[in-house]
Write a protein that holds these residues in place. Structure first.
Motif, PDB file in Angstrom:
ATOM      1  N   GLY A 221       0.799  -1.220   0.000  1.00 47.80           N
ATOM      2  CA  GLY A 221       0.000   0.000   0.000  1.00 47.80           C
ATOM      3  C   GLY A 221       0.828   1.265   0.000  1.00 47.80           C
ATOM      4  O   GLY A 221       0.416   2.294   0.548  1.00 47.80           O
ATOM      5  N   THR A 222       2.000   1.231  -0.621  1.00 43.77           N
ATOM      6  CA  THR A 222       2.902   2.383  -0.662  1.00 43.77           C
ATOM      7  C   THR A 222       2.542   3.304  -1.817  1.00 43.77           C
ATOM      8  O   THR A 222       2.411   2.858  -2.956  1.00 43.77           O
ATOM      9  CB  THR A 222       4.362   1.919  -0.820  1.00 43.77           C
ATOM     10  N   GLU A 223       2.381   4.596  -1.539  1.00 43.93           N
ATOM     11  CA  GLU A 223       2.096   5.609  -2.560  1.00 43.93           C
ATOM     12  C   GLU A 223       3.400   6.311  -2.931  1.00 43.93           C
ATOM     13  O   GLU A 223       3.943   7.082  -2.134  1.00 43.93           O
ATOM     14  CB  GLU A 223       1.061   6.616  -2.049  1.00 43.93           C
ATOM     15  N   VAL A 224       3.892   6.062  -4.119  1.00 45.60           N
ATOM     16  CA  VAL A 224       5.183   6.609  -4.540  1.00 45.60           C
ATOM     17  C   VAL A 224       4.995   8.035  -5.059  1.00 45.60           C
ATOM     18  O   VAL A 224       4.103   8.284  -5.884  1.00 45.60           O
ATOM     19  CB  VAL A 224       5.811   5.720  -5.638  1.00 45.60           C
ATOM     20  N   PRO A 225       5.817   8.992  -4.628  1.00 47.94           N
ATOM     21  CA  PRO A 225       5.692  10.373  -5.122  1.00 47.94           C
ATOM     22  C   PRO A 225       5.871  10.468  -6.632  1.00 47.94           C
ATOM     23  O   PRO A 225       6.630   9.692  -7.230  1.00 47.94           O
ATOM     24  CB  PRO A 225       6.806  11.116  -4.381  1.00 47.94           C
ATOM     25  N   GLN A 226       5.194  11.429  -7.229  1.00 43.65           N
ATOM     26  CA  GLN A 226       5.260  11.608  -8.664  1.00 43.65           C
ATOM     27  C   GLN A 226       6.680  11.875  -9.146  1.00 43.65           C
ATOM     28  O   GLN A 226       7.101  11.380 -10.200  1.00 43.65           O
ATOM     29  CB  GLN A 226       4.336  12.754  -9.096  1.00 43.65           C
ATOM     30  N   GLN A 227       7.442  12.647  -8.369  1.00 42.07           N
ATOM     31  CA  GLN A 227       8.839  12.920  -8.761  1.00 42.07           C
ATOM     32  C   GLN A 227       9.645  11.627  -8.867  1.00 42.07           C
ATOM     33  O   GLN A 227      10.459  11.458  -9.770  1.00 42.07           O
ATOM     34  CB  GLN A 227       9.479  13.858  -7.737  1.00 42.07           C
ATOM     35  N   ALA A 228       9.408  10.715  -7.947  1.00 45.13           N
ATOM     36  CA  ALA A 228      10.122   9.446  -7.983  1.00 45.13           C
ATOM     37  C   ALA A 228       9.699   8.619  -9.196  1.00 45.13           C
ATOM     38  O   ALA A 228      10.536   7.965  -9.836  1.00 45.13           O
ATOM     39  CB  ALA A 228       9.874   8.663  -6.693  1.00 45.13           C
ATOM     40  N   GLN A 229       8.409   8.637  -9.523  1.00 52.35           N
ATOM     41  CA  GLN A 229       7.949   7.882 -10.689  1.00 52.35           C
ATOM     42  C   GLN A 229       8.552   8.452 -11.971  1.00 52.35           C
ATOM     43  O   GLN A 229       8.898   7.708 -12.896  1.00 52.35           O
ATOM     44  CB  GLN A 229       6.412   7.906 -10.770  1.00 52.35           C
ATOM     45  N   GLN A 230       8.688   9.783 -12.032  1.00 49.08           N
ATOM     46  CA  GLN A 230       9.317  10.390 -13.206  1.00 49.08           C
ATOM     47  C   GLN A 230      10.798  10.034 -13.290  1.00 49.08           C
ATOM     48  O   GLN A 230      11.328   9.779 -14.385  1.00 49.08           O
ATOM     49  CB  GLN A 230       9.137  11.908 -13.154  1.00 49.08           C
ATOM     50  N   ALA A 231      11.472   9.988 -12.141  1.00 49.80           N
ATOM     51  CA  ALA A 231      12.875   9.580 -12.138  1.00 49.80           C
ATOM     52  C   ALA A 231      13.012   8.136 -12.613  1.00 49.80           C
ATOM     53  O   ALA A 231      13.938   7.790 -13.357  1.00 49.80           O
ATOM     54  CB  ALA A 231      13.457   9.734 -10.731  1.00 49.80           C
ATOM     55  N   ARG A 232      12.085   7.280 -12.197  1.00 48.00           N
ATOM     56  CA  ARG A 232      12.102   5.886 -12.648  1.00 48.00           C
ATOM     57  C   ARG A 232      11.897   5.799 -14.164  1.00 48.00           C
ATOM     58  O   ARG A 232      12.561   5.008 -14.845  1.00 48.00           O
ATOM     59  CB  ARG A 232      11.004   5.105 -11.932  1.00 48.00           C
TER      60      ARG A 232
END
Length: 493
Positions: A221-232
């Motif tokens: 149930g972890t909500e990953v920040p948008q900045q992290a998803q963009q870095a990925r």
């Protein structure tokens, strides 16, 4: 959206047939050995919109068997054979019930994924010769290649049945380096599972790490920040670029244009050095972590543009050379119906007219109009070359876009969810550079990994190589093999 249903031996084929007829594909089959007995999970996916449907079937502990789905899905038949070799679960009425993973010197009746398997026993005598289909007739002869190959390539055995130089049939025999990765995941902490995921196939560190992390995050149930998803997403495209560039060069090398290969590898070296600056590792390990991403620096958009211009010059020289283009054109055609029936993924599928891409079907961040999926329908080596070249353009544009959206490089992580949060199971779907990667995990009550099932796109694409090579000539094998460039390690877990 992920849905899970209970099924039974009676209803499984009916449910599977219904999902396949609705446009889903079978992405994964995972066997489990629970305290209550064996269980098998079938994961079907489709999109857009992003849909994942799981069918769970509980088996009789005294007689673990399932009805085969091989008549509905080619991939299902191979998953079932793999499951039988590793768990001893029998696919009833399977049309090709012989071994897939376990070689004939593996002891009969030893199933390494069972908890009671114990340490690996000594390999015994061969039960007999591997049952290659023999092609007979006037002038037919066989050419065995491998399993040991020159250079750093991993082991695989290829048996050619040939008349003159024309290939009548090719049989590929893999699984020489079975590593037991699925077993190694069991009991590890989530953090300790990440280095293993990164090494499933060394050239796909980002793709497999990201699929693993997405599955973990769904399970917890972890909500990953948008900045992290963009870095990925940035790292995923950088991985796609350096692998595609290497392939473009080696395809040129296989038709005698070594100068273009040298320039392609020069560009790849620039990209690997850039990777080192961004994550501290030339293959981008350490950039994707559970809950987020960690970057040391960001790529310079102007530098990416210069690399793009360099790659364009190489591809233009290759396609403008009559010998190169002639050798690529019409060689090893994989027709669209065959690619669809086999279940091909990635650039192999897109070169045969199938536009599937997990970035469209199962996006983990917003791509927008910059994401274009190149598709060609000739299915030959030229098409596989062109898809790679065009995907590089798209990936460079996406990488520059995500780099501009990111702030100063740092680790961007989600807050740790409270213990017990989440459904305890999760699925990650990622468009790696070879195609869609699927990873499913289940967590134990103490939060460790109870089961991790990764599936590399090579598992789906390997059966297409012999199909494409039928009626070609033996000298076309190295070129064709490189145009597919499938992973031995990713296939043989």
């Amino acid at each position: 959206m992920r849905k899970s249903y209970q099924s039974s031996a009676v209803t499984l084929p009916q449910h599977a047939e219904q999902l396949l007829s609705q446009g889903h594909r079978l992405a994964l089959v995972a066997a489990h050995l629970d305290e209550a007995g064996p269980r098998v999970v079938y994961l079907f996916t489709s999109g857009p919109p992003d849909m994942r449907v799981e069918l769970n079937i509980r088996l009789d502990p005294d007689r673990p068997d399932v009805p085969t789905l091989a008549h509905l899905s080619f991939a299902a038949g191979r998953f079932e054979r793999e499951m039988h070799d590793l768990y001893g679960i029998v696919p009833l009425d399977h049309p090709l019930p012989r071994r897939l993973v376990r070689h004939f010197h593996w002891p009969r009746g030893w199933y390494p994924m069972r908890p009671d398997a114990g340490p690996p026993p000594a390999f015994g005598e061969q039960e007999g010769p591997y049952p290659f289909l023999e092609v007979e007739g006037d002038g037919v002869y066989e050419i065995p290649v491998g399993p040991v190959h020159a250079g750093l390539i991993e082991p695989g055995h290829f048996r050619f049945s040939v008349v003159g130089e024309t290939i009548l049939k090719l049989k590929a025999r893999l699984w020489f380096v079975h590593k037991g990765i699925e077993k190694l995941f069991e009991g590890r902490s989530i953090a300790a599972g990440l280095p293993l995921a990164e090494r499933i196939s060394g050239d796909t560190a980002v793709g497999h790490a990201l699929a693993y992390c997405l599955a973990v995050e769904e399970a917890t149930g972890t909500e990953v920040p948008q900045q992290a998803q963009q870095a990925r997403a940035l790292l995923l495209e950088l991985e796609r670029i350096h692998n595609h560039v290497a392939d473009l060069g080696m395809l040129c090398n296989d038709v005698g244009h070594s100068v273009l290969n040298a320039h392609a590898q020069r560009v790849r070296e620039q990209l690997l050095r850039l990777n080192q600056q961004i994550t501290g590792h030339r293959l981008l390990r350490g950039g994707v972590v559970p809950g987020g991403a960690a970057l040391h620096t960001l790529p310079d958009p102007a530098g990416l543009k210069a690399i793009g211009a360099d790659i364009h010059e190489i591809t233009d020289l290759a396609l403008g050379h009559s010998t190169v283009r002639d050798r690529f054109t019409g060689t090893a055609i994989l027709h669209t119906p065959a690619a669809r029936e086999i279940g091909c993924l990635g650039y192999v599928a897109r070169a045969s007219g199938i536009a599937d891409d997990a970035r469209v079907a199962h996006p983990f961040t917003t791509y927008g109009e910059r994401l274009t999926v190149p598709v060609h329908d000739s299915g030959d080596v030229l098409a596989r070359f062109l898809v790679r070249a065009e995907e590089i353009d798209t990936s460079l544009a996406l990488a520059a876009h995500f780099a501009e959206q990111l702030s100063a490089p740092a680790a961007v992580l989600a807050p740790t969810p409270p213990p017990g949060t989440g459904p305890r199971t999760g699925v990650g779907l990622v468009e790696g550079w070879r195609g869609t990667i699927a990873t499913r995990i289940e967590l134990a009550p103490d939060g460790t990994l109870a089961r991790v099932k990764p599936v590399d796109p090579s598992f789906f694409n390997w059966p297409a190589l012999p199909v494409a090579l039928a009626d070609t000539i033996v000298p076309d094998f190295p070129l064709t093999n490189k145009s597919f460039n499938l992973s031995y390690a990713g296939n043989d877990l």
